[in-house]
Design a protein around this motif. Structure first.
Motif, PDB file in Angstrom:
ATOM      1  N   UNK A  22      15.107   7.246  -7.935  1.00  0.00           N
ATOM      2  CA  UNK A  22      13.923   6.417  -7.694  1.00  0.00           C
ATOM      3  C   UNK A  22      13.084   7.042  -6.589  1.00  0.00           C
ATOM      4  N   UNK A  23      11.793   6.768  -6.617  1.00  0.00           N
ATOM      5  CA  UNK A  23      10.903   7.286  -5.577  1.00  0.00           C
ATOM      6  C   UNK A  23      10.800   6.296  -4.423  1.00  0.00           C
ATOM      7  N   UNK A  24       9.848   6.540  -3.490  1.00  0.00           N
ATOM      8  CA  UNK A  24       9.723   5.696  -2.296  1.00  0.00           C
ATOM      9  C   UNK A  24       9.379   4.253  -2.630  1.00  0.00           C
ATOM     10  N   UNK A  25       8.750   4.027  -3.784  1.00  0.00           N
ATOM     11  CA  UNK A  25       8.357   2.672  -4.174  1.00  0.00           C
ATOM     12  C   UNK A  25       9.398   1.992  -5.050  1.00  0.00           C
ATOM     13  N   UNK A  26      10.552   2.656  -5.224  1.00  0.00           N
ATOM     14  CA  UNK A  26      11.623   2.079  -6.021  1.00  0.00           C
ATOM     15  C   UNK A  26      11.443   2.221  -7.512  1.00  0.00           C
ATOM     16  N   UNK A  27      10.524   3.097  -7.925  1.00  0.00           N
ATOM     17  CA  UNK A  27      10.257   3.311  -9.342  1.00  0.00           C
ATOM     18  C   UNK A  27      11.167   4.413  -9.865  1.00  0.00           C
ATOM     19  N   UNK A  28      11.847   4.151 -10.960  1.00  0.00           N
ATOM     20  CA  UNK A  28      12.725   5.151 -11.563  1.00  0.00           C
ATOM     21  C   UNK A  28      11.910   6.287 -12.159  1.00  0.00           C
ATOM     22  N   UNK A  29      12.347   7.530 -11.911  1.00  0.00           N
ATOM     23  CA  UNK A  29      11.642   8.705 -12.433  1.00  0.00           C
ATOM     24  C   UNK A  29      12.509   9.366 -13.507  1.00  0.00           C
ATOM     25  N   UNK A  30      11.886  10.069 -14.449  1.00  0.00           N
ATOM     26  CA  UNK A  30      12.665  10.767 -15.469  1.00  0.00           C
ATOM     27  C   UNK A  30      13.669  11.727 -14.837  1.00  0.00           C
ATOM     28  N   UNK A  31      14.889  11.712 -15.343  1.00  0.00           N
ATOM     29  CA  UNK A  31      15.975  12.508 -14.765  1.00  0.00           C
ATOM     30  C   UNK A  31      16.815  13.131 -15.870  1.00  0.00           C
TER      31      UNK A  31
END
Length: 223
Positions: A22-31
């Motif tokens: 997740x990024x700083x805003x808690x959004x999941x990113x493709x992994x």
């Protein structure tokens, strides 16, 4: 694109698909997560992670957190596709199209963006200058898909530099492609195929098995 290996605690994850970023805003990113080593209880000890950093980065650092959970599937719209036929490998990233081929130019037989060529392959390639001043171009002798993934795919190229009957050096290259990106990463190894001479077990530089080169450079010419 970011590629990084991370250690994991024993017994915590038995499947790399249980990982998410997740990024700083808690959004999941493709992994993309691939296990590379396991604990004795068969849980994942090391995992190789791939994800994309998005947004402005020049002004400061970005923070991403690895945690348990389901990764984002946003990458599916621009998933990598790979097709193999007759010694040729075609990779489409969603942003660019690359063809790699045994017997073709190094590293690409052609590369296009939006249907237009972005490289002049006849003037591109790995150029090696030997000790006598002779100039040699690398020849690709084998191309194979080494790793397939939704975010990153790796193609392995093997080839030679120098006279066909007695090459100056062998080459092994791993070309990494990334979903939704025209960026590639090339990891190149030049290998001396001659055996070293070790009189009395001593390693000496400059023995009869050594290879001397004035230069080795990768040329990428625009069309």
């Amino acid at each position: 694109p970011v590629t990084i290996g991370v250690p994991l605690p024993r017994g915590r994850f038995h499947d790399a698909s249980q990982l998410s970023v997740i990024d700083e805003e808690g959004v999941s990113v493709p992994l993309q997560a691939i296990p590379t080593e396991w604990w004795p209880d068969e849980s994942v000890r090391w995992a190789l992670l791939d994800f994309h950093v998005t947004g402005p980065t020049a002004a400061g650092s970005r923070q991403y957190t690895l945690q348990a959970g389901s990764p984002s599937d946003a990458f599916r719209a621009s998933r990598l596709t790979v097709a193999e036929a007759g010694g040729s490998i075609l990779v489409e990233t969603g942003a660019a199209r690359f063809r790699l081929q045994a017997g073709g130019d190094f590293p690409f037989a052609d590369a296009t963006v939006g249907g237009r060529p972005v490289l002049d392959v006849t003037r591109s390639g790995l150029i090696v200058t030997g000790a006598t001043g002779a100039v040699w171009r690398a020849r690709v002798t084998r191309a194979s898909v080494e790793e397939r993934g939704d975010l990153r795919t790796t193609v392995r190229l093997e080839g030679t530099v120098g006279p066909a009957h007695r090459p100056l050096v062998d080459l092994i290259a791993r070309v990494h492609f990334y979903s939704g990106s025209a960026t590639t990463r090339v990891a190149l190894t030049l290998r001396n195929p001659r055996r070293a001479r070790r009189p009395q077990g001593f390693w000496e530089l400059g023995d009869s098995g050594s290879v001397y080169m004035r230069a080795a450079s990768l040329h990428l010419a625009l069309p």
